[in-house]
Every structure is written in C-alpha cells, then in structure tokens.
Write a protein that holds these residues in place. Structure first.
Motif, short mmCIF file in Angstrom:
data_model
loop_
_atom_site.label_atom_id
_atom_site.label_comp_id
_atom_site.label_asym_id
_atom_site.label_seq_id
_atom_site.Cartn_x
_atom_site.Cartn_y
_atom_site.Cartn_z
N VAL A 98 33.99 -28.72 33.84
CA VAL A 98 33.59 -29.88 34.17
C VAL A 98 35.12 -30.24 34.74
CG1 VAL A 98 33.02 -31.99 33.59
CG2 VAL A 98 31.98 -30.27 32.26
N SER A 99 35.10 -30.50 36.06
CA SER A 99 36.31 -30.95 36.69
C SER A 99 37.23 -31.84 36.10
CB SER A 99 35.92 -31.10 38.15
OG SER A 99 35.26 -32.51 38.35
N GLY A 100 38.55 -31.51 35.73
CA GLY A 100 39.39 -32.40 35.41
C GLY A 100 39.45 -32.57 34.09
N VAL A 101 38.59 -32.20 33.06
CA VAL A 101 38.56 -32.49 31.77
C VAL A 101 39.66 -32.07 31.19
CG1 VAL A 101 35.93 -32.89 31.60
CG2 VAL A 101 37.24 -30.66 31.13
N PRO A 102 40.53 -32.85 30.16
CA PRO A 102 41.48 -32.42 29.18
C PRO A 102 40.99 -31.58 28.07
CG PRO A 102 40.60 -34.83 28.63
CD PRO A 102 39.95 -34.33 29.97
N GLY A 103 41.88 -31.03 27.40
CA GLY A 103 41.83 -30.12 26.37
C GLY A 103 41.01 -30.88 25.34
N SER A 104 41.04 -32.39 25.13
CA SER A 104 40.60 -33.05 24.15
C SER A 104 39.16 -33.06 24.09
CB SER A 104 41.04 -34.54 24.25
OG SER A 104 40.76 -34.93 25.43
N VAL A 105 38.39 -32.33 24.97
CA VAL A 105 37.21 -32.35 25.38
C VAL A 105 36.72 -31.11 25.14
CG1 VAL A 105 34.97 -32.27 26.95
CG2 VAL A 105 36.96 -34.01 27.35
N TYR A 106 37.35 -29.97 24.86
CA TYR A 106 36.88 -28.69 24.74
C TYR A 106 36.10 -28.44 23.51
CZ TYR A 106 39.98 -27.08 28.58
OH TYR A 106 40.41 -26.69 29.54
N LYS A 107 36.49 -29.07 22.51
CA LYS A 107 35.81 -29.14 21.05
C LYS A 107 34.46 -29.63 21.24
CE LYS A 107 36.09 -30.62 16.46
NZ LYS A 107 36.99 -31.65 15.34
N SER A 108 34.25 -30.67 21.79
CA SER A 108 33.04 -31.27 22.02
C SER A 108 32.03 -30.15 22.95
CB SER A 108 33.32 -32.36 23.01
OG SER A 108 31.70 -33.06 23.25
N MET A 109 32.62 -29.39 23.93
CA MET A 109 31.99 -28.56 24.75
C MET A 109 31.73 -27.44 23.86
SD MET A 109 34.22 -29.01 28.17
CE MET A 109 33.02 -27.95 29.59
N LEU A 110 32.25 -26.89 23.02
CA LEU A 110 31.98 -25.82 22.32
C LEU A 110 30.99 -26.52 21.17
CD1 LEU A 110 32.24 -23.18 20.95
CD2 LEU A 110 34.15 -24.02 19.66
N ASP B 154 44.04 -39.88 29.32
CA ASP B 154 43.73 -41.26 29.53
C ASP B 154 43.00 -41.50 30.42
OD1 ASP B 154 45.58 -41.62 27.28
OD2 ASP B 154 47.07 -42.04 28.59
N ARG B 155 42.37 -40.43 31.34
CA ARG B 155 41.73 -40.68 32.50
C ARG B 155 40.21 -40.82 32.02
NH1 ARG B 155 42.74 -36.01 36.49
NH2 ARG B 155 42.22 -34.86 34.95
N THR B 156 39.68 -41.88 31.80
CA THR B 156 38.36 -41.94 31.23
C THR B 156 37.27 -41.76 32.37
OG1 THR B 156 38.37 -44.42 31.89
CG2 THR B 156 38.88 -44.02 29.61
N ILE B 157 37.56 -41.78 33.46
CA ILE B 157 36.63 -41.28 34.59
C ILE B 157 36.33 -39.90 34.26
CG2 ILE B 157 38.16 -40.54 36.33
CD1 ILE B 157 34.65 -42.18 36.84
N LYS B 158 37.19 -38.98 33.82
CA LYS B 158 36.82 -37.60 33.73
C LYS B 158 36.22 -37.47 32.50
CE LYS B 158 38.77 -36.28 37.38
NZ LYS B 158 38.15 -35.49 38.48
N LEU B 159 36.42 -38.33 31.49
CA LEU B 159 35.76 -38.03 30.20
C LEU B 159 34.41 -38.60 30.39
CD1 LEU B 159 37.99 -39.79 27.53
CD2 LEU B 159 38.02 -37.43 28.36
N HIS B 160 34.12 -39.40 31.14
CA HIS B 160 32.57 -39.66 31.39
C HIS B 160 31.89 -38.59 32.20
CE1 HIS B 160 32.01 -44.06 30.57
NE2 HIS B 160 33.29 -44.20 31.12
N SER B 161 32.48 -37.83 33.06
CA SER B 161 31.98 -36.58 33.75
C SER B 161 31.27 -35.77 32.69
CB SER B 161 33.12 -35.93 34.55
OG SER B 161 33.66 -36.71 35.60
N TRP B 162 31.82 -35.58 31.67
CA TRP B 162 31.00 -34.70 30.57
C TRP B 162 30.42 -35.93 29.55
CZ3 TRP B 162 29.38 -30.88 28.39
CH2 TRP B 162 28.96 -30.79 27.13
N ILE B 163 30.83 -36.81 28.95
CA ILE B 163 30.14 -37.48 28.02
C ILE B 163 28.84 -38.16 28.38
CG2 ILE B 163 30.38 -39.47 26.35
CD1 ILE B 163 33.28 -38.84 26.15
N ASP B 164 28.79 -38.62 29.68
CA ASP B 164 27.63 -39.12 30.29
C ASP B 164 26.56 -38.26 30.61
OD1 ASP B 164 29.30 -41.51 29.98
OD2 ASP B 164 29.41 -41.86 32.19
N ASN B 165 26.92 -36.77 30.89
CA ASN B 165 25.94 -36.20 31.17
C ASN B 165 25.21 -34.93 30.07
OD1 ASN B 165 25.73 -36.24 34.14
ND2 ASN B 165 27.74 -36.03 34.06
N MET B 166 25.89 -35.17 28.92
CA MET B 166 25.55 -34.24 27.66
C MET B 166 24.31 -34.55 27.09
SD MET B 166 28.76 -35.52 25.31
CE MET B 166 28.45 -34.33 23.87
#
Length: 362
Positions: free
Chosen positions: A85-97, A124-136
């Motif tokens: 997922v473009s631009g996601v930070p490492g904080s998201v990787y656990k959720s993706m796993l 802190d770029r919430t738009i990138k967090l939305h890219s993952w969270i809003d589509n899961m």
C-alpha cells in the motif's frame, strides 16, 4: 380510515429512509477516492482462496512495484502476493500481517523495511493511514488498528469517513476511476496480477547521483520491535525483512547494521538487496521508473533474485490443487501480456500506468 392512512404513512417513511440510506451509501462509496492501485491490491487479496499463498510480501509501494508474483510462479513454482500500500509507514505492517492471517498461512512472510526508515513525521500522515484502514475488510482488525496507531483526536475521521471524502466531488474523474476499480474487483473471480503495478517509464537520469539519508528513530525501533514480538507470538517461523533496491545511494549505510541487529536478535533474517544490485544486473535510470521504484524491467531482475533466495533458504513450495495450479497459470498468462506491453512502452517512455485492471482486456 385513520389506521390505513397511518400504515401508508409508515410504509412511505420506511421506504424513504431506505432509499435515503442506499443513496447515502452509494455517494459515500463513490466519493471514497483512494489510489486505484491500493484498491485493487487490497481487494485482490481477498480474492485469493484461503490458505493458497506460500509467500506474502508486505510493505509500501516497493512491494507492488518491485516484485511480480506471477513471474515467480512461472520461474520457481510457489504462490505469492504483493500486499503493498503506497506510502504506508512501518506502524501499519502489523495490521497488514493480522489481515493476512485472517485468510492465509504463508510459509514465509517478507517485509520491505522502507516504512521504518523515515523521519517520525512519516507516521503522522493520516491520508496514508486512510489508504489502508478505509479499504481493509476485517472490522475487528480495522478497529484495533485505529486504536493502535491513530492519535485519539483524529480517530473520528476513521470511524466515519464521509467527512474527509465529501469534497472529492470536485475531482469526479478520479472518483469514477476509483469506483470503477472497486466494481471490477467486486465482480472479479480472482486477482490476475497479484498486486503488481508499474509505470512504463525510466527514471530521470539527473537524480542518479543524489544521495538519501535514512532514519531509524526510537519510534521506528518501537514499531519494528512490536512487529517482531507479534510474529513470535503468532508462531511465524520464517520471516524475512528486506531492503529492496532504490536508485539513490544511501549516505548513512551503517543504519542497516542497526536494523539487522534488531531483526536477527529475534531469530529472523534481514537481506539488504541494495548490496546485490550488480549481481542482479540492475542499472540506474534504465531499471527504475523513479528514484524509489524499479520499473517492469528492473522488477523482473529483483523477482528472479528474490525468488532464488527464498527457494534456496526456505521450503516454500506448497502442494496445490489442480484448480489452484490452473488458476495461477491463467493469471500468469494474462499478466505476461501486460508485462510485455509495459516493457515495450517503458523502452518508448510512454509513461502509462499498469495495474490489475490492465489485465482485464488481455
């Protein structure tokens, strides 16, 4: 008479409310304009039958740009998926796993580490967090992810997303493209390209000599440690953390020693593919579409090299049913046509984007 009127009024009110809700849901979905590659990649993951993926690759855009699962299937015979997922930070990787484990039991998980090697503002770029969270799809994981990584004062926009997307009507073209992608993925039987996406162009040579500074901050170390602990708690034995090739030279390569020390302390492997560019035959400019991503020609080289590394170091070839083999052969056939067209257009510097929907006409 009054009872009849009352019943009719109630029926009309219910019908009106139902129509209103349906219209609201349609508008909210239509305006939920996130990147089409992210939509196709995430929705495509759910098209994969349960427990049929041997290797999962997780990370940001490097994962979908630099690696082709169908190429690896043809060359080495294992199934894989580019969960990028473009631009996601490492904080998201656990959720993706976590999302991966709701449907798959991969023999190896590969994390591309670029999401951990940025300044703290990257998280802190919430738009990138939305890219993952809003589509899961998994609601439990979605709520857990919000509570884990989204600041409390920003969580409302994740619980109800209409507020952040309502102004997207100003760019109806992108809304149509995003909505079209959702519709195609909804009615598709499978993901043909398994998350792969690219641009048919070569990188600007003027940026070849530029260097880049990477960061492994305390926050990054904390998020990576949390991910490592989670991998251990889930009993995942085979995990590879990798740095995929980037065009810019890193001016503080010693940072990879810090990353390696943390990862290996948990018994997992770290591979810096930056050190193997010459061995892979990757050339600056010609094998990248920008300084951060390999183009289709470069991705073929990394796929061969990574596939060779995985098959030589891990037992990853699963015993797949005839139905699965037939499906993967069809996906590889369709994707090959896209990759050939993309490679041709890359040499001609067309610049067009290729992703999942590109395979539908093949």
């Amino acid at each position: 008479m009054k009872k009849t009127i009352t019943k009719k009024a109630i029926a009309k009110t219910i019908a009106f409310l139902l129509i209103f809700v349906l219209i609201y849901m349609f508008i909210a979905s239509f305006l939920r304009m996130t990147d089409v590659v992210n939509i196709a990649t995430i929705d495509g993951f759910y098209k994969e039958p349960e427990n049929t993926i041997d290797v999962m690759l997780i990370g940001a855009s490097e994962v979908y740009a630099d690696y082709s699962a169908t190429t690896a299937w043809k060359e080495y015979g294992y199934t894989s998926y580019s969960f990028g997922v473009s631009g996601v930070p490492g904080s998201v990787y656990k959720s993706m796993l976590r999302e991966t484990l709701t449907r798959q039991k991969p023999k190896v998980v590969v994390f591309e580490v670029n999401g951990f090697l940025q300044k703290d503002t990257y998280y802190d770029r919430t738009i990138k967090l939305h890219s993952w969270i809003d589509n899961m799809h998994d609601e439990k994981n979605r709520m857990e992810t919000i509570n884990e990584i989204v600041p409390k004062d920003q969580r409302d926009s994740f619980y109800s997303t209409f507020g952040i997307y309502h102004n997207n009507w100003k760019d109806l073209g992108k809304c149509f493209k995003a909505f079209e992608t959702r519709i195609h993925m909804k009615f598709s039987d499978t993901s043909y390209m398994k998350g792969f996406a690219s641009f048919a162009k070569e990188s600007d040579p003027s940026g070849c000599d530029k260097k880049k500074t990477l960061y492994f901050t305390d926050k990054s170390r904390q998020y990576m440690t949390d991910l490592l602990e989670y991998c251990k708690s889930c009993g995942i034995k085979n995990v590879v953390f990798a740095r995929f090739p980037h065009e810019k030279q890193v001016d503080n390569p010693e940072i990879f020693d810090e990353v390696n020390d943390l990862i290996t302390s948990y018994g997992y492997n770290f591979v810096n593919f930056e050190d193997h560019k010459e061995e892979m035959g990757i050339e600056s400019t010609y094998d990248y579409y920008n300084p951060e991503h390999l183009n289709v020609i470069g991705s073929r080289k990394l796929t061969y090299f990574l596939g060779k590394y995985l098959t030589e170091n891990y037992d990853i070839k699963g015993s797949h049913s005839d139905k699965t083999v037939k499906r993967w052969d069809l996906c590889a056939q369709k994707t090959d046509k896209v990759l050939e067209e993309c490679a041709k257009d890359t040499k001609n510097k067309i610049g067009a984007q290729y992703f999942e929907l590109s395979a539908y006409s093949k």
